[in-house]
Design an enzyme around this catalytic site. Sequence first.
Site, PDB file in Angstrom:
ATOM      1  N   ASN A   1       0.850  -1.185   0.000  1.00  0.00           N
ATOM      2  CA  ASN A   1       0.000   0.000   0.000  1.00  0.00           C
ATOM      3  C   ASN A   1       0.901   1.257   0.000  1.00  0.00           C
ATOM      4  O   ASN A   1       1.568   1.552   0.987  1.00  0.00           O
ATOM      5  CB  ASN A   1      -0.883  -0.074   1.259  1.00  0.00           C
ATOM      6  CG  ASN A   1      -1.833   1.094   1.395  1.00  0.00           C
ATOM      7  OD1 ASN A   1      -1.498   2.215   1.049  1.00  0.00           O
ATOM      8  ND2 ASN A   1      -3.009   0.817   1.914  1.00  0.00           N
TER       9      ASN A   1
ATOM     10  N   ASP B   1      -0.803  -3.812  10.340  1.00  0.00           N
ATOM     11  CA  ASP B   1      -2.179  -4.191   9.995  1.00  0.00           C
ATOM     12  C   ASP B   1      -3.110  -3.254  10.749  1.00  0.00           C
ATOM     13  O   ASP B   1      -2.875  -2.922  11.914  1.00  0.00           O
ATOM     14  CB  ASP B   1      -2.474  -5.646  10.333  1.00  0.00           C
ATOM     15  CG  ASP B   1      -3.705  -6.128   9.571  1.00  0.00           C
ATOM     16  OD1 ASP B   1      -3.707  -6.041   8.323  1.00  0.00           O
ATOM     17  OD2 ASP B   1      -4.689  -6.552  10.202  1.00  0.00           O
TER      18      ASP B   1
HETATM   19  P1  ITT Z   1      -0.982  -3.968   3.216  1.00  0.00           P
HETATM   20  O1  ITT Z   1      -1.563  -5.183   3.872  1.00  0.00           O
HETATM   21  O2  ITT Z   1      -0.330  -4.240   1.900  1.00  0.00           O
HETATM   22  O3  ITT Z   1      -0.088  -3.191   4.134  1.00  0.00           O
HETATM   23  P2  ITT Z   1      -3.745  -3.045   3.155  1.00  0.00           P
HETATM   24  O4  ITT Z   1      -4.408  -1.959   2.376  1.00  0.00           O
HETATM   25  O5  ITT Z   1      -4.224  -4.442   2.999  1.00  0.00           O
HETATM   26  O6  ITT Z   1      -2.182  -2.939   2.872  1.00  0.00           O
HETATM   27  P3  ITT Z   1      -4.465  -3.226   5.991  1.00  0.00           P
HETATM   28  O7  ITT Z   1      -4.783  -4.652   5.805  1.00  0.00           O
HETATM   29  O8  ITT Z   1      -3.609  -2.836   7.137  1.00  0.00           O
HETATM   30  O9  ITT Z   1      -3.806  -2.607   4.659  1.00  0.00           O
HETATM   31  O10 ITT Z   1      -5.745  -2.329   6.132  1.00  0.00           O
HETATM   32  C1  ITT Z   1      -7.021  -2.809   5.909  1.00  0.00           C
HETATM   33  C2  ITT Z   1      -7.896  -1.746   5.347  1.00  0.00           C
HETATM   34  O11 ITT Z   1      -8.159  -0.786   6.364  1.00  0.00           O
HETATM   35  C3  ITT Z   1      -7.323  -0.947   4.191  1.00  0.00           C
HETATM   36  O12 ITT Z   1      -7.527  -1.601   2.972  1.00  0.00           O
HETATM   37  C4  ITT Z   1      -8.128   0.329   4.277  1.00  0.00           C
HETATM   38  O13 ITT Z   1      -9.408   0.145   3.729  1.00  0.00           O
HETATM   39  C5  ITT Z   1      -8.302   0.481   5.786  1.00  0.00           C
HETATM   40  N1  ITT Z   1      -7.276   1.368   6.343  1.00  0.00           N
HETATM   41  C6  ITT Z   1      -6.064   1.013   6.840  1.00  0.00           C
HETATM   42  N2  ITT Z   1      -5.387   2.096   7.256  1.00  0.00           N
HETATM   43  C7  ITT Z   1      -6.192   3.169   7.000  1.00  0.00           C
HETATM   44  C8  ITT Z   1      -6.062   4.549   7.165  1.00  0.00           C
HETATM   45  O14 ITT Z   1      -4.969   5.091   7.692  1.00  0.00           O
HETATM   46  N3  ITT Z   1      -7.078   5.336   6.782  1.00  0.00           N
HETATM   47  C9  ITT Z   1      -8.192   4.814   6.249  1.00  0.00           C
HETATM   48  N4  ITT Z   1      -8.385   3.522   6.031  1.00  0.00           N
HETATM   49  C10 ITT Z   1      -7.396   2.692   6.403  1.00  0.00           C
END
Ligand code: ITT
Length: 193
Positions: free
Chosen positions: A9, A68
């Site tokens: 991400n 996460d």
């Molecule tokens: P990686 O696992 O590759 O790091 P990801 O997008 O899958 O990236 P996560 O599993 O940690 O990241 O996050 C799950 C979801 O939560 C992510 O897809 C977003 O929809 C939401 N999310 C995470 N961090 C956020 C933030 O700072 N602001 C808004 N939404 C967020």
Amino acid sequence: MEILFATNNTHKLSEVQAVLGDGFRLLTPRDCGITEEIPETQPTIEGNALQKARYLYERTGRDCFADDTGLEVEALGGAPGVHSARYATDGHDFAANNRLLLKNLAGQENRRARFRTVIALIIRGEEHLFEGIVEGRIVDAERGTEGFGYDPLFIPEDGDKTFAEMNAEEKNAVSHRGRAVRRLADYLHSIEK
Ligand code: ITT
């Protein structure tokens, strides 16, 4: 210091790099030849952070960390929580997730929610966890274009702007990820000495 960050991400990458500063060079899985999606199949945020960090550590032997994050909405019993990425669909469809969240909260007066980040660090073969939480509320309609994910729907406690109406510096100052990364940075600085 060079450290591998287990994320695909790019928004997260720039947020984390901004908090860590120039003293740390972040490598991505791609930089280490890992192009497949890193599995995150655990039932908890902690479990997923550890799973992602271990996946990279086992393949590269490098010091690494993973973040996460989940959005926990009180009126929805903590959902979407660990399922935040795949709330509406199988993929990372931010717009669909936001639409579903608004639908599930329609007519709901209790808008309390929080973001929770867990960072799993593996360094010198040892595992460490760092947590960051921000309390806030979910608004009725998307506002702002910065950030990613649920940012257009979330206002942190005592604020009036959504995360998507803030620049990266403003978000990092109060956000779940900013808090967790500052704890990570403090730890990394403490062992550098
Ligand atoms: P990686 O696992 O590759 O790091 P990801 O997008 O899958 O990236 P996560 O599993 O940690 O990241 O996050 C799950 C979801 O939560 C992510 O897809 C977003 O929809 C939401 N999310 C995470 N961090 C956020 C933030 O700072 N602001 C808004 N939404 C967020």
